[in-house]
Motif scaffolding. Structure first.
Motif, PDB file in Angstrom:
ATOM      1  N   VAL A   1       0.838  -1.198   0.000  1.00  0.00           N
ATOM      2  CA  VAL A   1       0.000   0.000   0.000  1.00  0.00           C
ATOM      3  C   VAL A   1       0.876   1.252   0.000  1.00  0.00           C
ATOM      4  O   VAL A   1       0.612   2.224  -0.713  1.00  0.00           O
ATOM      5  CB  VAL A   1      -0.944   0.011   1.226  1.00  0.00           C
ATOM      6  CG1 VAL A   1      -1.794   1.283   1.239  1.00  0.00           C
ATOM      7  CG2 VAL A   1      -1.839  -1.216   1.216  1.00  0.00           C
TER       8      VAL A   1
ATOM      9  N   ALA B   1      -4.407   0.567  -6.010  1.00  0.00           N
ATOM     10  CA  ALA B   1      -4.244  -0.470  -4.989  1.00  0.00           C
ATOM     11  C   ALA B   1      -5.161  -1.657  -5.230  1.00  0.00           C
ATOM     12  O   ALA B   1      -4.798  -2.803  -4.951  1.00  0.00           O
ATOM     13  CB  ALA B   1      -4.491   0.120  -3.597  1.00  0.00           C
TER      14      ALA B   1
ATOM     15  N   ILE C   1      -5.393  -0.031   2.906  1.00  0.00           N
ATOM     16  CA  ILE C   1      -5.793   0.949   1.890  1.00  0.00           C
ATOM     17  C   ILE C   1      -6.652   2.038   2.520  1.00  0.00           C
ATOM     18  O   ILE C   1      -6.428   3.242   2.312  1.00  0.00           O
ATOM     19  CB  ILE C   1      -6.557   0.268   0.735  1.00  0.00           C
ATOM     20  CG1 ILE C   1      -5.653  -0.694  -0.021  1.00  0.00           C
ATOM     21  CG2 ILE C   1      -7.144   1.325  -0.220  1.00  0.00           C
ATOM     22  CD1 ILE C   1      -6.385  -1.557  -1.036  1.00  0.00           C
TER      23      ILE C   1
END
Length: 511
Positions: free
Chosen positions: A54, A106, A136
């Protein structure tokens, strides 16, 4: 503002931030121990490497974060409130857009990489995906929080910044408690709780800024010239952000590919220790940076240069005073602190500390100085290209059969080269003096290192040879007291000692 008033303000703000950092460090070290014990080395390594994926997308946020800090502090220094409102609105809109872009990246490229490329055992891939999703969300919350942090730092309201951070670490203590009592999958629960804490903190930042600073209001705002100016600055910062990202998270992933999650656990612990120590340095730099930018905005270049050199020297000495006793006692500290110590942890910590010390020789004050000018194109191209060399060089070293520590040795070399390049650009663009840098920074620091190192090392290997709590406390006390004494008389000038004494006396009298 006089030099003494500036130094006094920097010192006052630093004291607030150090109060915050001491608590944060203690809580971080405690929570790291418990989280590692509760999750185990395997799951702790998974959390670090999945969270690192991330963070791979953080380059979009990092480039705008520095742009927001620079433009808000610059306009506050010039006293243009309307421009300040517009800068905040533009930065908030851009950060919301960045959050949306990162979600898209992502959930596509990142999700594929986690499930197809990372070395994660089949029985933990489900939990890893849950952690990834909440990582995220946590990251997006942190992105939208950036403009509000920038407001507090630009106004140099470090007391509120410190209090909110203290609340954050107390909430993280709550995470540790809940993690110890839950019966569900602890890795998934940990990811969820970290997200909830960040969401609460973000709401508090927003509420405080809206109430106290009129510029911190959300509005749909468009000004082509301002967006172009900020985007241009952020665009060149983007190159730098990608370079640092690949150095940190890229190496983390490369280590995973060659050695698996256990090595990521070792690096995760090493990073926790390094971040806790570096937090002390960043607190001083956070208090110093607005003054550097405001001096440039008002044309006070000599004061800006003097503050930059002071910042470099103080940052290095503070880091050295803390890092030296830690490295000297690292094996005992790790076995006292952790239930199970991952392989390579002690060596990783020492090498990361050395890398941080080298980086601080040409560190944040020089970056802030160049950012204040707004002219960062050539600087970012050159310095970031040097930093980018670390990842392929580290990968090749591992492919050739060198051990995991080799990537850190490579990082130290390129950090030093990039630092030299950074100073050369300060010299070229702003007029910083090599002679002043040598006299005010390098020579005092060299004197402190040469005089400080031998005596504690001698005590370690010829007097305090056994691993015991009493020897640990004694050796730490000797090294800290000796290093502080040498730093006070060799590292600091007479006027710098007088300023520190005056600030401390002033704080005592106020109480």
């Amino acid at each position: 503002m006089s030099e003494f008033s500036t130094n006094k303000r920097v010192a006052k703000n630093t004291l607030f931030l150090y109060f915050r950092m001491i608590l944060i460090m203690l809580v971080t070290l405690y929570t790291s121990r418990v989280v590692l014990a509760e999750l185990g080395i395997k799951d702790y390594g998974i959390y670090n490497v999945v969270g690192g994926v991330v963070m791979m997308f953080s380059f979009l946020n990092n480039c705008m974060s520095s742009a927001t800090q620079r433009f808000m502090t610059f306009e506050l220094g010039k006293g243009d409130m309307q421009k300040l409102r517009n800068v905040f609105a533009a930065s908030l809109n851009i950060h919301i857009f960045i959050a949306l872009i990162i979600v898209i990246l992502a959930e596509t490229i990142g999700l594929w990489f986690v499930n197809e490329k990372l070395v994660i055992s089949h029985d933990r891939i489900f939990a890893a995906n849950w952690v990834y999703q909440f990582s995220i969300l946590t990251f997006c919350v942190n992105i939208i929080q950036v403009p509000y942090n920038a407001v507090l730092i630009a106004h140099e309201k470090m007391s509120i910044y410190a209090y909110i951070s203290i609340l954050e670490v107390l909430l993280k203590l709550g995470i540790v408690y809940l993690l110890a009592i839950v019966s569900s999958d602890k890795l998934i629960v940990y990811g969820i709780l970290v997200f909830i804490v960040q969401l609460i903190i973000r709401c508090i930042y927003q509420a405080y800024c809206k109430r106290h600073y009129e510029e911190s209001k959300f509005k749909l705002f468009w000004n082509k010239d301002l967006y172009k100016q900020m985007s241009s600055f952020a665009g060149w910062n983007l190159f730098g952000s990608v370079a640092w990202l690949l150095r940190d998270q890229g190496l983390n992933i490369v280590l995973n590919l060659f050695f698996g999650p256990a090595i990521n656990a070792a690096r995760g612990i090493a990073s926790q220790v390094s971040n806790a120590v570096m937090g002390f340095i960043s607190n001083f730099q956070v208090a110093l940076n607005p003054q550097i930018t405001k001096n440039y905005a008002t044309g006070r270049i000599l004061e800006m240069e003097k503050l930059s050199y002071m910042g470099i020297k103080f940052s290095f000495l503070l880091l050295f005073i803390m890092a030296f006793p830690i490295c000297l006692n690292i094996d005992y500290i790790l076995h006292l602190w952790l239930v199970e110590v991952p392989d390579y942890t002690a060596l990783f910590i020492i090498l990361i500390m050395i890398d941080s010390l080298v980086g601080n020789l040409f560190g944040v004050p020089l970056m802030t100085s160049l950012s204040a000018t707004g002219n960062i194109k050539n600087y970012q191209i050159v310095v970031s290209s040097i930093i980018l060399c670390i990842l392929p060089a580290g990968y090749m070293a591992l492919r050739l059969g060198y051990d995991a520590a080799s990537v850190f040795y490579i990082s130290i070399v390129f950090t030093f080269i990039s630092g030299i390049a950074r100073f050369l650009y300060c010299r070229k663009q702003i007029g910083y003096s090599l002679k002043k840098m040598m006299r005010n920074v390098f020579l005092p620091i060299a004197g402190v290192i040469v005089i400080s190192l031998p005596f504690p090392i001698f005590m370690k290997f010829f007097w305090f040879t056994e691993s015991s709590l009493s020897n640990f406390i004694s050796l730490c006390s000797v090294s800290v007291i000796f290093t502080i004494t040498v730093s006070w008389f060799i590292g600091l000038k007479r006027n710098e000692r007088q300023t520190l004494v005056a600030v401390i006396k002033n704080k005592i009298h106020k109480k």
